[in-house]
Design an enzyme around this catalytic site. Structure first.
Site, PDB file in Angstrom:
ATOM      1  N   TYR A   1      16.262  -3.622  15.387  1.00 54.35           N
ATOM      2  CA  TYR A   1      16.053  -4.951  14.804  1.00 54.35           C
ATOM      3  C   TYR A   1      16.720  -6.036  15.639  1.00 54.35           C
ATOM      4  O   TYR A   1      16.196  -7.151  15.742  1.00 54.35           O
ATOM      5  CB  TYR A   1      16.612  -4.993  13.368  1.00 54.35           C
ATOM      6  CG  TYR A   1      16.650  -6.393  12.813  1.00 54.35           C
ATOM      7  CD1 TYR A   1      15.505  -6.998  12.306  1.00 54.35           C
ATOM      8  CD2 TYR A   1      17.840  -7.138  12.830  1.00 54.35           C
ATOM      9  CE1 TYR A   1      15.535  -8.303  11.830  1.00 54.35           C
ATOM     10  CE2 TYR A   1      17.868  -8.436  12.358  1.00 54.35           C
ATOM     11  CZ  TYR A   1      16.713  -9.010  11.856  1.00 54.35           C
ATOM     12  OH  TYR A   1      16.738 -10.310  11.389  1.00 54.35           O
TER      13      TYR A   1
ATOM     14  N   TYR B   1      12.294   1.840  13.488  1.00 53.68           N
ATOM     15  CA  TYR B   1      13.421   1.057  13.989  1.00 53.68           C
ATOM     16  C   TYR B   1      14.538   1.000  12.957  1.00 53.68           C
ATOM     17  O   TYR B   1      14.325   1.195  11.761  1.00 53.68           O
ATOM     18  CB  TYR B   1      12.995  -0.357  14.393  1.00 53.68           C
ATOM     19  CG  TYR B   1      12.692  -1.311  13.255  1.00 53.68           C
ATOM     20  CD1 TYR B   1      13.663  -2.189  12.766  1.00 53.68           C
ATOM     21  CD2 TYR B   1      11.426  -1.366  12.685  1.00 53.68           C
ATOM     22  CE1 TYR B   1      13.392  -3.083  11.745  1.00 53.68           C
ATOM     23  CE2 TYR B   1      11.137  -2.257  11.660  1.00 53.68           C
ATOM     24  CZ  TYR B   1      12.127  -3.122  11.197  1.00 53.68           C
ATOM     25  OH  TYR B   1      11.843  -4.004  10.174  1.00 53.68           O
ATOM     26  N   CYS B   2      15.747   0.749  13.449  1.00 56.34           N
ATOM     27  CA  CYS B   2      16.912   0.506  12.596  1.00 56.34           C
ATOM     28  C   CYS B   2      17.623  -0.715  13.141  1.00 56.34           C
ATOM     29  O   CYS B   2      16.999  -1.591  13.754  1.00 56.34           O
ATOM     30  CB  CYS B   2      17.806   1.743  12.509  1.00 56.34           C
ATOM     31  SG  CYS B   2      18.520   2.295  14.086  1.00 56.34           S
ATOM     32  N   TRP B   3      18.931  -0.816  12.932  1.00 52.79           N
ATOM     33  CA  TRP B   3      19.650  -2.026  13.341  1.00 52.79           C
ATOM     34  C   TRP B   3      19.692  -2.187  14.854  1.00 52.79           C
ATOM     35  O   TRP B   3      19.365  -3.248  15.393  1.00 52.79           O
ATOM     36  CB  TRP B   3      21.075  -1.982  12.774  1.00 52.79           C
ATOM     37  CG  TRP B   3      21.947  -3.124  13.219  1.00 52.79           C
ATOM     38  CD1 TRP B   3      23.038  -3.056  14.027  1.00 52.79           C
ATOM     39  CD2 TRP B   3      21.803  -4.501  12.876  1.00 52.79           C
ATOM     40  NE1 TRP B   3      23.595  -4.306  14.217  1.00 52.79           N
ATOM     41  CE2 TRP B   3      22.853  -5.218  13.513  1.00 52.79           C
ATOM     42  CE3 TRP B   3      20.895  -5.219  12.101  1.00 52.79           C
ATOM     43  CZ2 TRP B   3      23.009  -6.598  13.398  1.00 52.79           C
ATOM     44  CZ3 TRP B   3      21.058  -6.604  11.974  1.00 52.79           C
ATOM     45  CH2 TRP B   3      22.100  -7.266  12.617  1.00 52.79           C
TER      46      TRP B   3
END
Length: 354
Positions: A116, A87-89
């Protein structure tokens, strides 16, 4: 975004920058930034001030280099059945790049839809609803009565215990800072809290310490504190000598740093005046630790407890009393054993003691 999506994997990889990871992350996630703090700022500045195309070229080179390093250092020993969740932002380019390359290797890598931001919405929503499913028993007692130690003994005895002060890395008082343990961010505290709650069995009661809304600089979510305040209470009734012994043990890190203790005591000038605080600091300078603790209990802590506890926890007046007259671990274990066997060692309800 559901809890199951965080559990059906072998590892959770956070591809955001170290600064983003430090503020909050999914508990148990591994920091695998595809852009570090400086690189992310550099690419972002180029995107806004120069050329989006040039920024993407630079970003692609940096991302590829960093992902290669992660594979070499962190993932090279993983077999083909390894299943990471990335996952990222927002579930966009950073996690997409990592997930794509891992899948090209042959791993079943999934990306977290929404990233996120979706996880954070899940935390907020869950902490608003989940506390209503639980039955809490709230342990009260004046400062130094051993509430946190009793929680640990209850946990060791097989009971469900939620230690909010441990999650917040703070003992909840003006001298509550813990050596070598800075408090997490508010978001990280909530992530850790949710992790603890979803591991609980809501068909069984949960023991928790009676807290104010704030523990140090962190705030307990509204739904949880309101549920706690409406719950059944147990009152830990600890003798004065035992309280002083327990606090001398908890505050021992201040003995080696009296200057730090003085700074903390200065925070109480507004409540008690300079003269009284200076008298406490004189006891610090003289090494009169037992007298200092006794004075703090009498002049500050007990009065503060009487003002807040009965007002915020309406069922405290009907609390069962838990007598404790020893600072030994065996006393806490014995009391916990009595609590977990239908309150076999607990005296009848009594009024709130100072």
């Amino acid at each position: 975004m559901e809890a199951a999506s965080l559990q059906d994997c072998d590892a959770i990889l956070d591809t955001r920058s170290p600064a983003e990871f430090a503020e909050d992350h999914i508990p148990g996630a591994i920091s695998c930034p595809v852009l570090d703090n400086e690189e992310r700022a550099r690419v972002g500045t180029m995107y806004k001030q120069a050329s989006p195309f040039d920024a993407k070229k630079l970003g692609a080179a940096l991302v590829a280099r960093n992902i290669a390093r992660h594979i070499e250092v962190l993932f090279m020993e993983k077999d083909r059945n390894w299943r990471p969740l990335v996952y990222c932002w927002r579930g966009g380019k950073r996690s997409g790049a990592m997930g794509h390359i891992l899948r090209e290797v042959g791993w079943d890598a999934r990306t977290l839809e929404g990233g996120y931001k979706a996880y954070r919405r899940y935390v907020v929503d869950a902490l608003s609803a989940l506390p209503q499913k639980f039955t809490f028993k709230v342990i009260h007692g004046v400062t130094g009565s051993g509430k946190s130690r009793l929680l640990r003994s209850l946990h060791a005895a097989g009971a469900q215990a939620l230690d909010l002060e441990d999650l917040a890395a703070h003992r909840g008082s003006v001298l509550g800072t813990l050596p070598q343990r800075p408090q997490p961010s508010q978001k990280m505290f909530e992530s850790l809290l949710l992790k603890s709650l979803i591991a609980m069995d809501f068909s069984r009661e949960i023991y928790v310490e009676g807290e104010s809304r704030k523990i140090g600089q962190l705030q307990i979510p509204d739904a949880l504190i309101e549920r706690m305040r409406a719950s059944e209470c147990l009152l830990l009734d600890t003798g004065a000598e035992t309280r002083i012994a327990l606090l001398l043990d908890e505050y021992r890190h201040f003995f080696a740093e009296p200057a730090a203790l003085g700074v903390q005591l200065d925070c109480l000038v507004g409540l008690h005046g300079r003269e009284k605080v200076d008298a406490w600091k004189a006891l610090v300078a003289a090494g009169e630790w037992q007298t200092l603790v006794a004075r703090l209990l009498e002049d500050h802590y007990d009065a503060a407890y009487r003002r807040s506890a009965a007002q915020n926890f309406p069922r405290l007046a009907q609390a069962r009393t838990l007598p404790l007259n020893s600072a030994e671990q065996s006393a806490f274990d014995l009391l916990a054993s009595g609590i977990t066997t239908n309150f076999g060692r607990i005296t009848p309800p009594s009024r709130l003691r100072p």
